[in-house]
Design a protein around this motif. Structure first.
Motif, PDB file in Angstrom:
ATOM      1  N   SER A  82      -7.394  23.334 -22.093  1.00  0.00           N
ATOM      2  CA  SER A  82      -8.588  23.710 -21.416  1.00  0.00           C
ATOM      3  C   SER A  82      -8.489  24.403 -19.944  1.00  0.00           C
ATOM      4  N   GLN A  83      -9.409  24.916 -19.534  1.00  0.00           N
ATOM      5  CA  GLN A  83      -9.233  25.408 -18.203  1.00  0.00           C
ATOM      6  C   GLN A  83      -9.915  24.728 -17.184  1.00  0.00           C
ATOM      7  N   LEU A  84      -9.210  24.697 -15.883  1.00  0.00           N
ATOM      8  CA  LEU A  84      -9.877  23.957 -14.720  1.00  0.00           C
ATOM      9  C   LEU A  84      -9.444  24.306 -13.586  1.00  0.00           C
ATOM     10  N   GLN A  85     -10.134  23.855 -12.513  1.00  0.00           N
ATOM     11  CA  GLN A  85      -9.765  24.270 -11.038  1.00  0.00           C
ATOM     12  C   GLN A  85      -9.108  23.139 -10.498  1.00  0.00           C
ATOM     13  N   CYS A  86      -8.030  23.781  -9.361  1.00  0.00           N
ATOM     14  CA  CYS A  86      -7.347  22.542  -8.783  1.00  0.00           C
ATOM     15  C   CYS A  86      -8.201  22.004  -7.696  1.00  0.00           C
ATOM     16  N   PRO A  87      -8.340  20.717  -7.567  1.00  0.00           N
ATOM     17  CA  PRO A  87      -9.147  20.228  -6.682  1.00  0.00           C
ATOM     18  C   PRO A  87      -8.667  20.359  -5.064  1.00  0.00           C
ATOM     19  N   ASN A  88      -7.511  20.560  -4.973  1.00  0.00           N
ATOM     20  CA  ASN A  88      -6.837  20.590  -3.622  1.00  0.00           C
ATOM     21  C   ASN A  88      -7.029  22.212  -3.224  1.00  0.00           C
ATOM     22  N   CYS A  89      -6.597  23.153  -3.948  1.00  0.00           N
ATOM     23  CA  CYS A  89      -6.359  24.645  -3.403  1.00  0.00           C
ATOM     24  C   CYS A  89      -7.463  25.630  -4.135  1.00  0.00           C
ATOM     25  N   GLY A  90      -8.130  25.102  -5.196  1.00  0.00           N
ATOM     26  CA  GLY A  90      -9.187  25.800  -5.909  1.00  0.00           C
ATOM     27  C   GLY A  90      -8.683  26.848  -6.720  1.00  0.00           C
ATOM     28  N   GLU A  91      -7.324  26.876  -7.005  1.00  0.00           N
ATOM     29  CA  GLU A  91      -6.795  27.652  -7.825  1.00  0.00           C
ATOM     30  C   GLU A  91      -7.101  27.588  -9.390  1.00  0.00           C
ATOM     31  N   GLN A  92      -7.620  28.308 -10.150  1.00  0.00           N
ATOM     32  CA  GLN A  92      -7.935  28.507 -11.597  1.00  0.00           C
ATOM     33  C   GLN A  92      -6.737  28.164 -12.348  1.00  0.00           C
ATOM     34  N   LEU A  93      -6.743  27.212 -13.391  1.00  0.00           N
ATOM     35  CA  LEU A  93      -5.420  26.855 -14.181  1.00  0.00           C
ATOM     36  C   LEU A  93      -5.809  26.612 -15.480  1.00  0.00           C
ATOM     37  N   SER A  94      -4.822  26.762 -16.336  1.00  0.00           N
ATOM     38  CA  SER A  94      -5.277  26.438 -17.706  1.00  0.00           C
ATOM     39  C   SER A  94      -3.931  25.410 -17.956  1.00  0.00           C
ATOM     40  N   VAL A  95      -4.477  24.532 -19.133  1.00  0.00           N
ATOM     41  CA  VAL A  95      -3.443  23.685 -19.462  1.00  0.00           C
ATOM     42  C   VAL A  95      -2.878  23.860 -21.029  1.00  0.00           C
ATOM     43  N   GLN A  96      -1.877  24.107 -20.878  1.00  0.00           N
ATOM     44  CA  GLN A  96      -1.152  24.644 -22.002  1.00  0.00           C
ATOM     45  C   GLN A  96       0.435  23.821 -22.326  1.00  0.00           C
ATOM     46  N   LYS A  97       0.062  23.039 -23.728  1.00  0.00           N
ATOM     47  CA  LYS A  97       1.555  22.418 -24.097  1.00  0.00           C
ATOM     48  C   LYS A  97       1.829  21.437 -23.077  1.00  0.00           C
ATOM     49  N   GLY A  98       0.847  20.701 -22.401  1.00  0.00           N
ATOM     50  CA  GLY A  98       1.027  19.441 -21.445  1.00  0.00           C
ATOM     51  C   GLY A  98       1.416  20.122 -19.795  1.00  0.00           C
ATOM     52  N   HIS A  99       1.379  21.244 -19.582  1.00  0.00           N
ATOM     53  CA  HIS A  99       1.603  21.613 -18.374  1.00  0.00           C
ATOM     54  C   HIS A  99       0.550  22.453 -17.963  1.00  0.00           C
ATOM     55  N   PHE A 100       0.269  22.598 -16.434  1.00  0.00           N
ATOM     56  CA  PHE A 100      -0.672  23.486 -15.764  1.00  0.00           C
ATOM     57  C   PHE A 100       0.116  24.745 -15.606  1.00  0.00           C
ATOM     58  N   GLN A 101      -0.753  25.758 -15.790  1.00  0.00           N
ATOM     59  CA  GLN A 101      -0.411  27.193 -15.717  1.00  0.00           C
ATOM     60  C   GLN A 101      -1.424  27.826 -14.912  1.00  0.00           C
ATOM     61  N   ARG A 102      -0.978  28.883 -14.114  1.00  0.00           N
ATOM     62  CA  ARG A 102      -1.903  29.609 -13.417  1.00  0.00           C
ATOM     63  C   ARG A 102      -2.889  30.376 -14.583  1.00  0.00           C
ATOM     64  N   PHE A 103      -3.907  30.706 -14.264  1.00  0.00           N
ATOM     65  CA  PHE A 103      -4.891  31.384 -15.132  1.00  0.00           C
ATOM     66  C   PHE A 103      -4.936  32.707 -14.715  1.00  0.00           C
ATOM     67  N   ALA A 104      -4.719  33.787 -15.463  1.00  0.00           N
ATOM     68  CA  ALA A 104      -4.879  35.081 -15.080  1.00  0.00           C
ATOM     69  C   ALA A 104      -5.293  35.841 -16.183  1.00  0.00           C
ATOM     70  N   PRO A 105      -6.188  36.828 -15.863  1.00  0.00           N
ATOM     71  CA  PRO A 105      -6.985  37.644 -16.792  1.00  0.00           C
ATOM     72  C   PRO A 105      -5.879  38.539 -17.504  1.00  0.00           C
ATOM     73  N   GLU A 106      -6.364  39.063 -18.605  1.00  0.00           N
ATOM     74  CA  GLU A 106      -5.474  39.739 -19.527  1.00  0.00           C
ATOM     75  C   GLU A 106      -4.971  41.007 -18.722  1.00  0.00           C
ATOM     76  N   GLY A 107      -3.546  41.276 -18.709  1.00  0.00           N
ATOM     77  CA  GLY A 107      -3.144  42.557 -18.106  1.00  0.00           C
ATOM     78  C   GLY A 107      -2.710  42.203 -16.737  1.00  0.00           C
ATOM     79  N   THR A 108      -2.770  40.950 -16.017  1.00  0.00           N
ATOM     80  CA  THR A 108      -2.455  40.525 -14.880  1.00  0.00           C
ATOM     81  C   THR A 108      -1.081  40.413 -14.906  1.00  0.00           C
ATOM     82  N   ILE A 109      -0.096  40.885 -13.988  1.00  0.00           N
ATOM     83  CA  ILE A 109       1.251  40.484 -13.925  1.00  0.00           C
ATOM     84  C   ILE A 109       1.610  39.379 -13.021  1.00  0.00           C
TER      85      ILE A 109
END
Length: 123
Positions: A82-109
């Protein structure tokens, strides 16, 4: 006084006796299959909430993820895939394979900065 108490006890048994009489009557008429199917339906309706409770707990244990935000290291909980937002810093995150990762649009490095120690060259 004893006669009144026995009347009250019989009043409490009346619905049960009526129910048993209806079941006996249906069984004697050859409708025992109806009685059996009502008992099976009652048993299934009684077991459904228990099965649903344990099934939901099993699903929640498999899909609930507790991890730290990769940006601010704040620990919180989210659902897997799923995708969620960090309650502390507001960063968009996605949950993949049991870990949080920064959510970046396609083409973002996404680049991680590394500190390099300065070295002085001597002649």
């Amino acid at each position: 006084m004893s006669f009144n108490n026995s009347q009250l006890n019989m009043l409490n048994l009346r619905p049960l006796l009526t129910f048993l009489a209806v079941i006996w009557l249906l069984g004697s008429l050859g409708l025992g299959w109806l009685v059996k199917s009502l008992f099976i339906l009652f048993a299934l309706l009684s077991l459904a909430p228990v099965v649903a409770f344990f099934g939901f707990r099993w699903w929640l244990q498999r899909n609930l993820v507790t991890d730290k935000c990769p940006v601010c290291a704040y620990e919180f909980t989210g659902l897997n895939n799923s995708q969620l937002q960090c309650p502390n810093c507001g960063e968009q995150l996605s949950v993949q394979k049991g870990h949080f990762q920064r959510f970046a649009p396609e083409g973002t490095i996404d680049v991680t900065a590394v500190e390099v120690q300065a070295q002085s060259l001597e002649d």
